[in-house]
Motif scaffolding. Structure first.
Motif, PDB file in Angstrom:
ATOM      1  N   LEU A  37      99.999  -8.185  38.765  1.00 47.81           N
ATOM      2  CA  LEU A  37      99.165  -7.015  39.046  1.00 47.81           C
ATOM      3  C   LEU A  37      99.945  -5.976  39.854  1.00 47.81           C
ATOM      4  CD1 LEU A  37      96.111  -5.800  39.240  1.00 47.81           C
ATOM      5  CD2 LEU A  37      96.266  -6.700  41.558  1.00 47.81           C
ATOM      6  N   VAL A  38     100.580  -6.408  40.924  1.00 43.28           N
ATOM      7  CA  VAL A  38     101.332  -5.486  41.783  1.00 43.28           C
ATOM      8  C   VAL A  38     102.514  -4.887  41.021  1.00 43.28           C
ATOM      9  CG1 VAL A  38     102.761  -5.337  43.861  1.00 43.28           C
ATOM     10  CG2 VAL A  38     100.593  -6.592  43.919  1.00 43.28           C
ATOM     11  N   ARG A  39     103.227  -5.724  40.288  1.00 35.98           N
ATOM     12  CA  ARG A  39     104.400  -5.263  39.537  1.00 35.98           C
ATOM     13  C   ARG A  39     103.999  -4.319  38.402  1.00 35.98           C
ATOM     14  NH1 ARG A  39     106.870  -9.769  39.368  1.00 35.98           N
ATOM     15  NH2 ARG A  39     105.427 -10.636  37.858  1.00 35.98           N
ATOM     16  N   ASP A  40     102.993  -4.706  37.606  1.00 38.09           N
ATOM     17  CA  ASP A  40     102.638  -3.955  36.396  1.00 38.09           C
ATOM     18  C   ASP A  40     101.838  -2.691  36.662  1.00 38.09           C
ATOM     19  OD1 ASP A  40     103.910  -6.010  35.084  1.00 38.09           O
ATOM     20  OD2 ASP A  40     102.067  -6.955  34.360  1.00 38.09           O
ATOM     21  N   HIS A  41     101.029  -2.692  37.712  1.00 38.48           N
ATOM     22  CA  HIS A  41     100.136  -1.556  37.945  1.00 38.48           C
ATOM     23  C   HIS A  41     100.558  -0.653  39.103  1.00 38.48           C
ATOM     24  CE1 HIS A  41      97.243  -2.863  34.963  1.00 38.48           C
ATOM     25  NE2 HIS A  41      97.452  -4.093  35.400  1.00 38.48           N
ATOM     26  N   HIS A  42     101.497  -1.113  39.906  1.00 44.36           N
ATOM     27  CA  HIS A  42     101.888  -0.312  41.065  1.00 44.36           C
ATOM     28  C   HIS A  42     103.398  -0.092  41.125  1.00 44.36           C
ATOM     29  CE1 HIS A  42      97.806  -0.332  42.609  1.00 44.36           C
ATOM     30  NE2 HIS A  42      97.767  -1.613  42.325  1.00 44.36           N
ATOM     31  N   LEU A  43     104.149  -1.140  41.465  1.00 41.23           N
ATOM     32  CA  LEU A  43     105.578  -0.969  41.697  1.00 41.23           C
ATOM     33  C   LEU A  43     106.346  -0.570  40.441  1.00 41.23           C
ATOM     34  CD1 LEU A  43     106.347  -3.940  44.115  1.00 41.23           C
ATOM     35  CD2 LEU A  43     105.779  -1.567  44.676  1.00 41.23           C
ATOM     36  N   VAL A 108      97.002  -9.736  47.902  1.00 41.43           N
ATOM     37  CA  VAL A 108      96.181  -8.668  47.325  1.00 41.43           C
ATOM     38  C   VAL A 108      94.728  -9.017  47.646  1.00 41.43           C
ATOM     39  CG1 VAL A 108      95.547  -7.447  45.214  1.00 41.43           C
ATOM     40  CG2 VAL A 108      97.842  -8.382  45.449  1.00 41.43           C
ATOM     41  N   ALA A 109      94.299  -8.641  48.840  1.00 41.39           N
ATOM     42  CA  ALA A 109      92.943  -8.983  49.266  1.00 41.39           C
ATOM     43  C   ALA A 109      91.897  -8.247  48.439  1.00 41.39           C
ATOM     44  CB  ALA A 109      92.756  -8.679  50.748  1.00 41.39           C
ATOM     45  N   VAL A 110      92.076  -6.945  48.283  1.00 41.43           N
ATOM     46  CA  VAL A 110      91.120  -6.123  47.533  1.00 41.43           C
ATOM     47  C   VAL A 110      91.928  -5.291  46.521  1.00 41.43           C
ATOM     48  CG1 VAL A 110      89.286  -4.409  47.689  1.00 41.43           C
ATOM     49  CG2 VAL A 110      89.658  -5.997  49.594  1.00 41.43           C
ATOM     50  N   PRO A 111      91.991  -5.750  45.260  1.00 34.03           N
ATOM     51  CA  PRO A 111      92.819  -5.041  44.274  1.00 34.03           C
ATOM     52  C   PRO A 111      92.514  -3.548  44.159  1.00 34.03           C
ATOM     53  CG  PRO A 111      92.112  -7.152  43.396  1.00 34.03           C
ATOM     54  CD  PRO A 111      91.389  -6.956  44.700  1.00 34.03           C
ATOM     55  N   ASP A 112      91.257  -3.145  44.310  1.00 33.80           N
ATOM     56  CA  ASP A 112      90.901  -1.737  44.172  1.00 33.80           C
ATOM     57  C   ASP A 112      91.529  -0.860  45.253  1.00 33.80           C
ATOM     58  OD1 ASP A 112      89.400  -2.356  41.956  1.00 33.80           O
ATOM     59  OD2 ASP A 112      87.474  -2.276  42.999  1.00 33.80           O
ATOM     60  N   PHE A 113      91.857  -1.435  46.397  1.00 37.52           N
ATOM     61  CA  PHE A 113      92.416  -0.667  47.503  1.00 37.52           C
ATOM     62  C   PHE A 113      93.922  -0.840  47.652  1.00 37.52           C
ATOM     63  CE2 PHE A 113      87.992  -1.368  49.199  1.00 37.52           C
ATOM     64  CZ  PHE A 113      87.571  -0.081  48.936  1.00 37.52           C
ATOM     65  N   GLY A 115      96.521   0.157  45.950  1.00 37.23           N
ATOM     66  CA  GLY A 115      97.302   1.392  45.810  1.00 37.23           C
ATOM     67  C   GLY A 115      97.281   2.224  47.074  1.00 37.23           C
ATOM     68  N   ALA A 116      96.131   2.304  47.716  1.00 41.16           N
ATOM     69  CA  ALA A 116      96.019   3.068  48.964  1.00 41.16           C
ATOM     70  C   ALA A 116      96.828   2.403  50.077  1.00 41.16           C
ATOM     71  CB  ALA A 116      94.561   3.204  49.373  1.00 41.16           C
ATOM     72  N   TYR A 117      96.774   1.073  50.172  1.00 44.70           N
ATOM     73  CA  TYR A 117      97.566   0.362  51.185  1.00 44.70           C
ATOM     74  C   TYR A 117      99.059   0.594  50.947  1.00 44.70           C
ATOM     75  CZ  TYR A 117      93.254  -2.292  52.064  1.00 44.70           C
ATOM     76  OH  TYR A 117      91.967  -2.669  52.353  1.00 44.70           O
ATOM     77  N   LEU A 118      99.464   0.547  49.681  1.00 45.14           N
ATOM     78  CA  LEU A 118     100.866   0.754  49.337  1.00 45.14           C
ATOM     79  C   LEU A 118     101.307   2.168  49.712  1.00 45.14           C
ATOM     80  CD1 LEU A 118     103.534  -0.064  48.050  1.00 45.14           C
ATOM     81  CD2 LEU A 118     102.528   0.470  45.810  1.00 45.14           C
ATOM     82  N   GLU A 119     100.531   3.166  49.371  1.00 44.79           N
ATOM     83  CA  GLU A 119     100.877   4.552  49.709  1.00 44.79           C
ATOM     84  C   GLU A 119     100.989   4.744  51.216  1.00 44.79           C
ATOM     85  OE1 GLU A 119     101.965   7.093  48.015  1.00 44.79           O
ATOM     86  OE2 GLU A 119     101.733   6.135  46.068  1.00 44.79           O
TER      87      GLU A 119
END
Length: 131
Positions: A37-43, A108-113, A115-119
């Motif tokens: 999830l983190v690799r494919d949708h964010h990083l 990844v506690a809350v997948p919906d958030f 992206g915001a934590y990463l930013e």
């Protein structure tokens, strides 16, 4: 989407620094759905768009050697243990000398958030690099 595998932390960090970016290291495990999830949708998409430099470190790999920030060749398993980053995924944000410059993201506690934590962490790391 794939990320580069950690091979030389000093070299990969220098590449990030040339782009005024922190080096983002994601600890991962084969078959880990949260890592995917983190690799494919964010990083992965952000790296493809040249928004960041991110690599992955398989925390179970006790065979392949990686040049660590201190110049010593270690396995990914040994490096993750040294960093106390044994949970996957964990995102770490480094400057060129190997110092963490933003709070790490563990899991990844809350997948919906996510992206915001990463930013938020990327903003902190980028500000620290400029200072």
């Amino acid at each position: 989407m794939n990320l580069d595998i950690a091979t030389s932390l000093p070299r990969q960090s220098a590449l990030a620094q040339r782009n005024a970016q922190p080096l983002v290291v994601m600890t991962s495990l084969p078959g880990c759905p949260y890592c995917d999830l983190v690799r494919d949708h964010h990083l992965g998409p952000m790296a493809a768009a040249k928004e960041l430099v991110a690599i992955q470190l398989n925390i179970t790999d006790s065979v392949n050697l990686i040049d660590d920030f201190d110049g010593v060749a270690r396995t990914a398993k040994a490096i993750s243990k040294r960093w106390d980053a044994r949970f996957a995924p964990t995102l770490l944000f480094f400057n060129a000398s190997g110092k963490e410059i933003a709070e790490r993201i563990v899991g990844v506690a809350v997948p919906d958030f996510f992206g915001a934590y990463l930013e938020q962490r990327l903003d902190t790391a980028r500000r620290t690099l400029k200072a």
